[in-house]
Design a protein around this motif. Structure first.
Motif, mmCIF file in Angstrom:
data_model
loop_
_atom_site.group_PDB
_atom_site.id
_atom_site.type_symbol
_atom_site.label_atom_id
_atom_site.label_comp_id
_atom_site.label_asym_id
_atom_site.label_seq_id
_atom_site.Cartn_x
_atom_site.Cartn_y
_atom_site.Cartn_z
ATOM 1 N N THR A 133 0.810 -1.224 0.000
ATOM 2 C CA THR A 133 0.000 0.000 0.000
ATOM 3 C C THR A 133 0.836 1.264 0.000
ATOM 4 N N TYR A 134 2.178 1.115 -0.043
ATOM 5 C CA TYR A 134 3.014 2.305 0.131
ATOM 6 C C TYR A 134 3.271 3.084 -1.156
ATOM 7 N N ASN A 135 2.644 2.699 -2.283
ATOM 8 C CA ASN A 135 2.897 3.526 -3.472
ATOM 9 C C ASN A 135 2.124 4.822 -3.341
ATOM 10 N N LYS A 136 2.609 5.835 -4.003
ATOM 11 C CA LYS A 136 2.053 7.201 -3.960
ATOM 12 C C LYS A 136 1.937 7.677 -2.508
ATOM 13 N N SER A 137 3.057 7.573 -1.773
ATOM 14 C CA SER A 137 3.054 8.036 -0.377
ATOM 15 C C SER A 137 3.758 9.374 -0.271
ATOM 16 N N LEU A 138 3.209 10.208 0.592
ATOM 17 C CA LEU A 138 3.912 11.427 0.960
ATOM 18 C C LEU A 138 4.851 11.088 2.110
ATOM 19 N N LEU A 139 6.022 11.757 2.120
ATOM 20 C CA LEU A 139 7.015 11.459 3.147
ATOM 21 C C LEU A 139 7.422 12.722 3.863
ATOM 22 N N LYS A 185 -2.876 20.821 0.482
ATOM 23 C CA LYS A 185 -3.744 20.142 -0.477
ATOM 24 C C LYS A 185 -3.587 20.744 -1.862
ATOM 25 N N LEU A 186 -4.132 20.027 -2.860
ATOM 26 C CA LEU A 186 -4.041 20.507 -4.235
ATOM 27 C C LEU A 186 -4.758 21.838 -4.428
ATOM 28 N N ASN A 187 -5.762 22.127 -3.591
ATOM 29 C CA ASN A 187 -6.486 23.385 -3.780
ATOM 30 C C ASN A 187 -5.813 24.548 -3.057
ATOM 31 N N GLY A 188 -4.625 24.308 -2.487
ATOM 32 C CA GLY A 188 -3.878 25.396 -1.881
ATOM 33 C C GLY A 188 -4.151 25.612 -0.404
ATOM 34 N N GLU A 189 -5.037 24.821 0.190
ATOM 35 C CA GLU A 189 -5.287 24.997 1.620
ATOM 36 C C GLU A 189 -4.329 24.121 2.423
ATOM 37 N N ILE A 190 -4.095 24.537 3.675
ATOM 38 C CA ILE A 190 -3.242 23.736 4.572
ATOM 39 C C ILE A 190 -4.103 23.206 5.703
ATOM 40 N N GLU A 191 -4.075 21.888 5.858
ATOM 41 C CA GLU A 191 -4.804 21.297 6.976
ATOM 42 C C GLU A 191 -3.804 20.865 8.030
ATOM 43 N N ILE A 192 -4.129 21.145 9.297
ATOM 44 C CA ILE A 192 -3.208 20.810 10.384
ATOM 45 C C ILE A 192 -3.878 19.784 11.296
ATOM 46 N N TYR A 193 -3.186 18.657 11.466
ATOM 47 C CA TYR A 193 -3.698 17.583 12.326
ATOM 48 C C TYR A 193 -2.766 17.413 13.518
ATOM 49 N N ASP A 194 -3.322 16.988 14.629
ATOM 50 C CA ASP A 194 -2.431 16.680 15.749
ATOM 51 C C ASP A 194 -1.983 15.233 15.638
ATOM 52 N N GLN A 243 -1.655 7.643 -0.040
ATOM 53 C CA GLN A 243 -2.999 8.090 -0.398
ATOM 54 C C GLN A 243 -3.496 7.219 -1.523
ATOM 55 N N SER A 244 -4.725 6.746 -1.420
ATOM 56 C CA SER A 244 -5.251 6.036 -2.577
ATOM 57 C C SER A 244 -6.591 6.630 -2.942
ATOM 58 N N TYR A 245 -6.792 6.815 -4.222
ATOM 59 C CA TYR A 245 -8.039 7.373 -4.728
ATOM 60 C C TYR A 245 -8.259 6.822 -6.116
ATOM 61 N N THR A 246 -9.489 6.739 -6.537
ATOM 62 C CA THR A 246 -9.748 6.247 -7.895
ATOM 63 C C THR A 246 -10.449 7.338 -8.682
ATOM 64 N N PHE A 267 -3.770 15.402 -0.790
ATOM 65 C CA PHE A 267 -2.605 16.040 -0.199
ATOM 66 C C PHE A 267 -1.483 16.089 -1.220
ATOM 67 N N LYS A 268 -0.824 17.243 -1.300
ATOM 68 C CA LYS A 268 0.283 17.402 -2.229
ATOM 69 C C LYS A 268 1.619 17.260 -1.510
ATOM 70 N N LYS A 269 1.671 17.722 -0.288
ATOM 71 C CA LYS A 269 2.920 17.681 0.459
ATOM 72 C C LYS A 269 2.603 17.692 1.935
ATOM 73 N N MET A 270 3.511 17.145 2.754
ATOM 74 C CA MET A 270 3.260 17.249 4.188
ATOM 75 C C MET A 270 4.552 17.529 4.937
ATOM 76 N N MET A 271 4.434 18.198 6.075
ATOM 77 C CA MET A 271 5.575 18.473 6.933
ATOM 78 C C MET A 271 5.173 18.149 8.365
#
Lengths: 731, 290
Positions: free
Chosen positions: A97-103, A179-188, A116-119, A164-168
């Protein structure tokens, strides 16, 4: 005596004072530029492709840790590799399941993985996204924690932009996802969403050692870097960059606490307030890349770039190589190429490819778009006439004058000498159209032309038949036939004319060889036939064009009220431009502009290249021209022009015919092989290069435009034109 | 001791002059000599030596002949005209009238206004639907397409006089004020009228100034090319196609040999003309006994 003594001393003092003053002035005004000479620093770097070394395919994402090790995830394979700075694989994390993973690494070098997986459904829409978070601790590789994100689902809406396009990761384990739409989501760390930063469109993010979020915001002309305090999500400060300085990617190295950015192909180092300090690398000079997705700079100054090259993604490492400077001091050949503009970096990529094929030759490409055409021509004139000038002169320039003065190499000789060049591989009519008095001084590398999109339904209704071989007179007759039989004017042949230049070319300029005899230096613009042409154009323009819509307002993507208009003049820049032009009418046909009645000339425009007679490396320059005509480079021109190379033409046509169905852009018209054939028929009839910066062209265009927009009579206009052209010819 | 100091002064003088001399050499004298050499070759690069063929070709060239004719006509009409007009105006301004200072300023202004801004105004003035033609319409005179007919020369003369009359007025005023008033008073005592005063005193003592003004006006008549070029482009109506148009177009077409040949001929003609003028002036000065 004493008086003279004092005078002498005074004058000495004065002189020395003046010299000191001039010296100080000179010293103080030379600007203290801390940036290294850009060319020098670029030369230090050497590009190495990681894909080949580590044996990995299509790279999806990468992340750098504090030991300068790089983690890489892939599109199609479930292996995430950790490679060291020498390029050797140290570790692997595998899972199907690790293909198309953000690191992302956090500050203690734990690796966070989000696959991430999406169809996509048949319309290219995404309705469900599933994600997981896996934290791989390097001290405890098997005890990786894994948590799922809430599944995003929507039955009707397309949620592609939520991907998600990138994560830090920051030091507390909070996850910042762009995200692709330019917003940043922050999770704990328990995957609860704490905040969404959605007021602006962000392009890239980074985290510094104090857990500040560095966010890059992009709009059409400038970009802004914001420093956001993550305790209260308030912007601490922001800095704006304009145009060529505007970065579109950023990277923060936690080890040396430095911010880097990628702006227009150049990797720049910034200080803690966002001011650019140093330019590290201009990758355009070293590699041919079409788009860069991500970048990283390690603490030893090695630069990693994840980019698209062709249709694959490549990971390139740029290492400093001190030996390189020593090598480059030896005598090496250098080709200087001048072009006016370099759309889609076709020429830059060709230059890099040439260098990779000929290791002992360097190609320096100079682009002059920002100085304007007339400055470019003046600069070329000066350089050519002083015996210097570039090896290749490209785009457009005063071809006729240079050919007459013997400044250009006769390309027929180069073709004869070269047995591997087969002119049958290329569209010979386009090459022949560039000949000056039968001799080939310039080679076209691409071409496009203007034509008509014709309302076929209206044409059949009104029983008008026009074939590809028609002349302007037939067009004029068709205009009059449109409303014959009815007293009201319902139908028009053109929309209101705005681009007089296009019409000027097919009415007057294509027959220019008939009106001007260059040998005898005579002109016949005061003849009846020219006066008639002037009258017809003015009449057409005033009485037969629709008052309801203007050429400049026609937009194929919107509904235009053009059903009562017979033809619209458009630039046709490549086969797939039909995808957009075909939307103008539901039932359409493509016609060329009429050919010249007396000379049979049908005009087209090209980027041309010539070899400077003073070039030291004529054979190598010819090789570069052949590379520009090769299948691979020609395919790159496809998006904005027609191709000269027959094989490239066939392949790209086939490829794009298929692609339009795969991309499924509902906005486009899906063109068919018969549409392509219509264009091919026109292409075969093109036979004369049109240089629209010629003195005669500009003279005629101006006078004719004045004539059709004022009450000057046709005889007067013809007389004025005749006088001016005679002055030109007599000089 | 004295000669030693003088030598030092000479050396000092040479050192201080050196930058200017270098500038003069590099930007003026050397290119001029280079130009003369160029004019004997038939092409700017890889040309063959053709001796005086360029000069012969040029003198037979239709466009060049047209340009010379137009330049000569223009200078021949406008220079006497402007000298007379500016002399009359300066006489008026020299006498006691109201607002003489404001008028003097008003005449100087055309010289300092940037050309490109003024051109817009002239376009409006001389356009087919512009000021002058609308003015004519009031009197039922047919409108004239100024810049595209044989009236173009009149338009250029108007522009030239408007722009340069101020400069000449200043020069004439300076010359007028240098004539001592005692001469006029002496003439009044002898019973001379204003006309006699004008012809016997003013004109005579104004001779040096007049010659200077003539030379300056001739030089300025070549400078009118700037306005004509901005108004009418590279190829104007054939009656205002002047020498500079020919040279400018030769430069654009990379025909540098034609350009330098024309320039050298023009230099020669001006040199001869000014030489003659100076000789005449010297003769007259000697005759007066100045």
């Amino acid at each position: 005596m004493k008086v003279y003594d004092v005078d002498n001393k005074k004058s000495k003092l004065l002189i020395s004072f003046v010299f000191i003053f001039m010296f100080v002035l000179y010293g103080c005004t030379s600007s203290g530029n801390p940036a290294m000479n850009e060319d020098e620093s670029t030369l230090l770097y050497e590009a190495i492709s990681i894909n080949q070394e580590a044996g990995i395919d299509n790279v999806y994402a990468m992340s750098l840790n504090s030991n300068n090790q790089l983690a890489i995830s892939q599109y199609d394979s479930g292996s995430i590799l950790l490679i060291d700075k020498e390029g050797k694989t140290i570790d692997k994390y595998e899972s199907p399941t690790y293909n198309k993973s953000l690191l992302a690494f956090n500050n203690t070098d734990s690796l966070y993985i989000i696959p991430q997986s999406y169809t996509m459904d048949d319309n290219g829409q995404v309705h469900s996204i599933q994600r997981q978070l896996i934290v791989a601790d390097k001290d405890n590789p098997t005890g990786a924690r894994s948590m799922p994100f809430k599944v995003l689902e929507s039955t009707k809406e397309d949620i592609k932009n939520e991907i998600f396009k990138k994560m830090m990761i920051d030091s507390k384990g909070n996850i910042y996802a762009l995200k692709l739409n330019g917003e940043i989501e922050i999770y704990d760390e328990n995957l609860n969403k704490i905040k969404v930063l959605g007021e602006k469109q962000y392009k890239d993010i980074a985290i510094d050692e104090k857990d500040n979020l560095i966010a890059l915001c992009l709009d059409s002309e400038k970009s802004t870097i914001e420093y956001i305090d993550t305790k209260n999500y308030k912007t601490k400060w922001e800095k704006e960059y304009q145009y060529s300085q505007a970065p579109n990617l950023i990277f923060y190295n936690l080890n040396n606490k430095t911010l880097y950015g990628l702006a227009n192909g150049v990797i720049i180092q910034y200080d803690s307030e966002g001011n650019p300090v140093k330019e590290l690398l201009d990758y355009i000079k070293l590699s041919a890349l079409t788009m860069v997705y991500d970048m990283a700079v390690d603490s030893e100054g090695q630069i990693y770039i994840l980019a698209e090259s062709g249709d694959r993604s490549v990971l390139l490492k740029y290492m400093k190589n001190e030996n390189k400077i020593a090598n480059s001091e030896t005598e090496e050949k250098k080709l200087v190429v001048y072009v006016y503009n370099d759309l889609l970096s076709v020429y830059s990529n060709a230059a890099r490819k040439f260098e990779s094929l000929h290791k002992d030759i360097k190609v320096e490409l100079k682009i002059h778009q920002d100085i304007g055409y007339f400055e470019y021509a003046k600069m070329l004139n000066t350089e050519m006439l002083t015996g210097k000038g570039p090896d290749i002169i490209g785009s457009f320039y005063p071809l006729k004058e240079y050919a007459e003065k013997g400044l250009l190499v006769n390309l027929d000789e180069m073709i004869e000498k070269d047995k591997s060049f087969d002119i049958n591989d290329y569209y010979e009519n386009i090459i022949d159209g560039c000949r000056q008095e039968g001799k080939l001084y310039a080679m076209p590398v691409n071409y496009y032309f203007h034509g008509f999109i014709v309302n076929d339904k209206l044409m059949k209704e009104k029983n008008i038949t026009i074939d590809n071989d028609y002349t302007f007179d037939e067009l004029y007759d068709a205009a009059q036939k449109l409303n014959s039989g009815s007293s009201s004017k319902e139908y028009y042949i053109f929309p209101q004319i705005k681009y007089d230049r296009q019409h000027f070319e097919y009415i007057f300029y294509n027959d220019i060889e008939h009106y001007i005899d260059w040998e005898k230096k005579t002109a016949k613009f005061d003849s009846e036939e020219f006066i008639n042409l002037l009258r017809k154009y003015k009449e057409l323009r005033q009485n037969y064009t629709s008052p309801n819509i203007n050429e400049g307002d026609i937009n194929p993507n919107k509904n235009n009220p053009v059903d009562n208009i017979l033809m619209i003049s458009v630039p046709i820049q490549g086969y797939d431009s039909i995808g957009i032009l075909g939307k103008l009418y539901s039932d359409f046909k493509v016609l060329p502009h009429p050919k010249g009645e007396h000379t049979g000339h049908r005009l087209y425009k090209s980027d041309i290249v010539s070899i400077n007679k003073n070039s030291r490396y004529k054979d190598e320059t010819w090789e570069f021209i052949k590379l520009l005509l090769s299948q691979e480079v020609q395919s790159n021109f496809y998006e904005y022009s027609f191709l000269l190379n027959k094989n490239a033409d066939k392949e790209m046509n086939g490829y794009y015919l298929e692609m339009q169905h795969k991309i499924k852009n509902p906005d486009n018209y899906f063109y068919t092989p018969s549409d392509i054939q219509q264009l091919k028929d026109i292409v075969q009839s093109l036979n004369k290069l049109c240089i629209d910066t010629d003195a005669i062209y500009l003279l005629l265009e101006e006078e004719i435009y004045y004539y059709v927009t004022s009450d000057r009579s046709a005889e007067e206009a013809a007389k004025i034109i005749q006088n001016k052209v005679e002055l030109y010819l007599n000089e | 001791m004295f000669s030693l100091f003088r030598k030092k002064e000479n050396i000092m003088a040479l050192i201080l002059l050196a930058p200017s001399v270098m500038g003069l050499l590099v930007f003026y004298i050397i290119p001029f000599i280079w130009m003369i050499i160029y004019s004997f070759f038939d092409s700017p690069i890889n040309g063959n030596f053709v001796g005086f063929q360029n000069y012969i070709d040029l003198l037979n060239n239709d466009a060049y002949k047209q340009a010379v004719k137009n330049t000569a006509i223009f200078t021949g009409i406008s220079v006497p005209l402007i000298v007379v007009i500016s002399l009359l105006l300066s006489l008026l301004l020299n006498s006691k009238i109201h607002f003489s200072h404001s008028f003097r300023t008003a005449f100087i202004v055309p010289l300092v206004v940037p050309v490109a801004s003024v051109i817009i105004f002239f376009e409006l003035l001389f356009d087919y639907r512009g000021f002058l033609n609308s003015f004519f319409k009031l009197f039922d005179i047919a409108p004239i397409d100024w810049l595209n007919s044989s009236y173009a020369m009149i338009a250029v003369i108007i522009i030239y006089i408007w722009k340069n009359v101020g400069y000449n007025i200043v020069l004439f005023l300076a010359g007028l004020q240098a004539i001592p008033r005692e001469y006029y008073e002496a003439a009044s005592i002898d019973g001379a009228g204003p006309v006699a005063k004008f012809f016997n005193i003013t004109l005579v003592y104004l001779m040096p100034t007049t010659f200077f003004v003539i030379i300056i006006s001739i030089i300025n008549s070549f400078k009118v090319f700037r306005e004509v070029y901005l108004l009418a482009g590279d190829y104007p109506h054939q009656s205002i196609y002047m020498l500079q148009h020919y040279m400018n177009n030769a430069f654009r077409k990379l025909d540098y040999h034609k350009l330098v040949t024309a320039a050298i001929l023009m230099t020669l003609v001006i040199y001869i003309f000014v030489f003659i003028l100076f000789k005449v002036q010297k003769r007259i000065n000697d005759a007066i006994g100045n």
